[in-house]
Enzyme design. Structure first.
Site, mmCIF file in Angstrom:
data_model
loop_
_atom_site.group_PDB
_atom_site.id
_atom_site.type_symbol
_atom_site.label_atom_id
_atom_site.label_comp_id
_atom_site.label_asym_id
_atom_site.label_seq_id
_atom_site.Cartn_x
_atom_site.Cartn_y
_atom_site.Cartn_z
ATOM 1 N N GLU A 125 -6.285 -3.657 -9.891
ATOM 2 C CA GLU A 125 -6.396 -4.468 -8.744
ATOM 3 C C GLU A 125 -7.686 -5.443 -9.624
ATOM 4 O O GLU A 125 -8.847 -5.182 -10.596
ATOM 5 C CB GLU A 125 -7.448 -3.754 -7.447
ATOM 6 C CG GLU A 125 -7.502 -4.928 -6.531
ATOM 7 C CD GLU A 125 -8.564 -3.455 -5.703
ATOM 8 O OE1 GLU A 125 -9.047 -3.899 -4.608
ATOM 9 O OE2 GLU A 125 -9.172 -2.201 -6.416
ATOM 10 N N LYS B 213 -4.639 -6.840 0.007
ATOM 11 C CA LYS B 213 -4.762 -6.177 0.664
ATOM 12 C C LYS B 213 -5.742 -5.958 2.257
ATOM 13 O O LYS B 213 -5.808 -6.769 3.184
ATOM 14 C CB LYS B 213 -6.297 -5.844 0.395
ATOM 15 C CG LYS B 213 -7.215 -4.206 -0.062
ATOM 16 C CD LYS B 213 -7.687 -4.400 -0.459
ATOM 17 C CE LYS B 213 -8.714 -3.102 -0.989
ATOM 18 N NZ LYS B 213 -10.434 -3.015 -2.187
ATOM 19 N N CYS C 184 -5.443 -0.265 -3.695
ATOM 20 C CA CYS C 184 -6.736 0.651 -4.073
ATOM 21 C C CYS C 184 -7.102 1.390 -2.335
ATOM 22 O O CYS C 184 -6.486 2.428 -1.834
ATOM 23 C CB CYS C 184 -7.721 -0.017 -3.804
ATOM 24 S SG CYS C 184 -9.329 0.223 -4.877
#
Length: 267
Positions: free
Chosen positions: A46, A115, A153
């Site tokens: 990321e 995300k 994540c």
């Protein structure tokens, strides 16, 4: 899909900085190394295009569109080595930015993922700077007969995300991350990665930042939750073969996806 489909994947654990040019150069070096080891899919963390800790207004100043210098550089590197690269991009989005994953090969941009769950936890407020991705049908891409999907994540803590990717046909879930260090955070990281692989009977390929900011331990995990290749806490590369036949063997013994009685519905 042929049960003999297979490919080699590499996770590249490195520390992105506030120099976009240096990040691109480091990605090119690591990709060359990974391709030399046989990798066809090369996964970076990321925020690979730009990273600053703590986050600040420079994120927007250093954000890029999907057709910007970062993606163009990845395309050139991917073309030179005959690979597909997945990496985190700080994408332009007005006042805030998007935390975006891009999958790029020699032909250009193949898939994106923004995300969905922002890291407003453990004393952090990612939403101060980041705009959450919209919910929608996952984008996937095929590499050597295996279907690859992405998440980022903190999304790892929400099993519904992985389930939607599997419902879209994913054989491999790629998880670029900047998994911040803290009490029990390494335990959470490794446990959740294994859980997502086991419950979905898929490969999980995760690339983190090394210490001292991340926990490291980038890993390639098989459909039974076994780590088949990994990196420690420093920068490094791990490579492993992914096989569709291995997925089918696990699902024959453990048909959990067929037996489940619930679907995932967005809130």
């Amino acid at each position: 899909m042929s049960d003999t489909a297979s490919t080699f994947v590499a996770v590249c654990q490195f520390s992105p900085t506030d120099s976009r040019e240096s990040n691109r150069a480091r990605i090119a070096e690591l990709t060359a190394d990974a391709a030399g080891r046989g990798a066809r899919l090369v996964v970076f963390p990321e925020y690979s295009s730009y990273f600053v800790d703590p986050m600040d207004v420079t994120l927007a100043a250093n954000s890029e569109p999907l057709d910007g210098a970062f993606v163009k550089a990845l395309q050139g590197v991917a073309s030179a080595h005959g690979v597909t690269i997945v990496a985190g991009l700080v994408e332009s989005a007005g006042d805030r930015v998007r935390n975006t994953l891009v999958a790029v090969d020699g032909t250009g941009l193949r898939a994106t993922y923004r995300k969905q769950h922002l890291y407003d936890a453990f004393g952090q407020t990612e939403s101060d700077w980041i705009e959450a991705g919209e919910l929608g049908a996952p984008e996937t891409l095929d590499i050597d007969g295996l279907r690859v999907a992405m998440m980022t994540c903190y999304d790892l803590r929400f099993p519904e995300v992985a389930r939607t990717l599997v419902d879209a046909g994913a054989d491999v879930i790629v998880v670029p991350a900047e998994w911040v260090r803290g009490a029990l955070k390494e335990h959470h990281w490794t446990t959740l990665l294994a859980a997502r692989a086991i419950e979905n009977t898929v490969y999980v390929v995760a690339a983190d930042h090394p210490t001292p900011i991340g926990v490291g331990h980038s890993q390639i995990i098989d459909p039974q939750g076994v780590v088949v290749a990994g990196v420690g806490t420093a920068e490094g590369i791990a490579v492993a073969e992914l096989s569709h036949d291995a997925i089918e063997r696990v699902r024959e013994k453990n048909p959990a996806l067929k037996l489940r009685r619930y679907t995932v519905v967005p809130r």
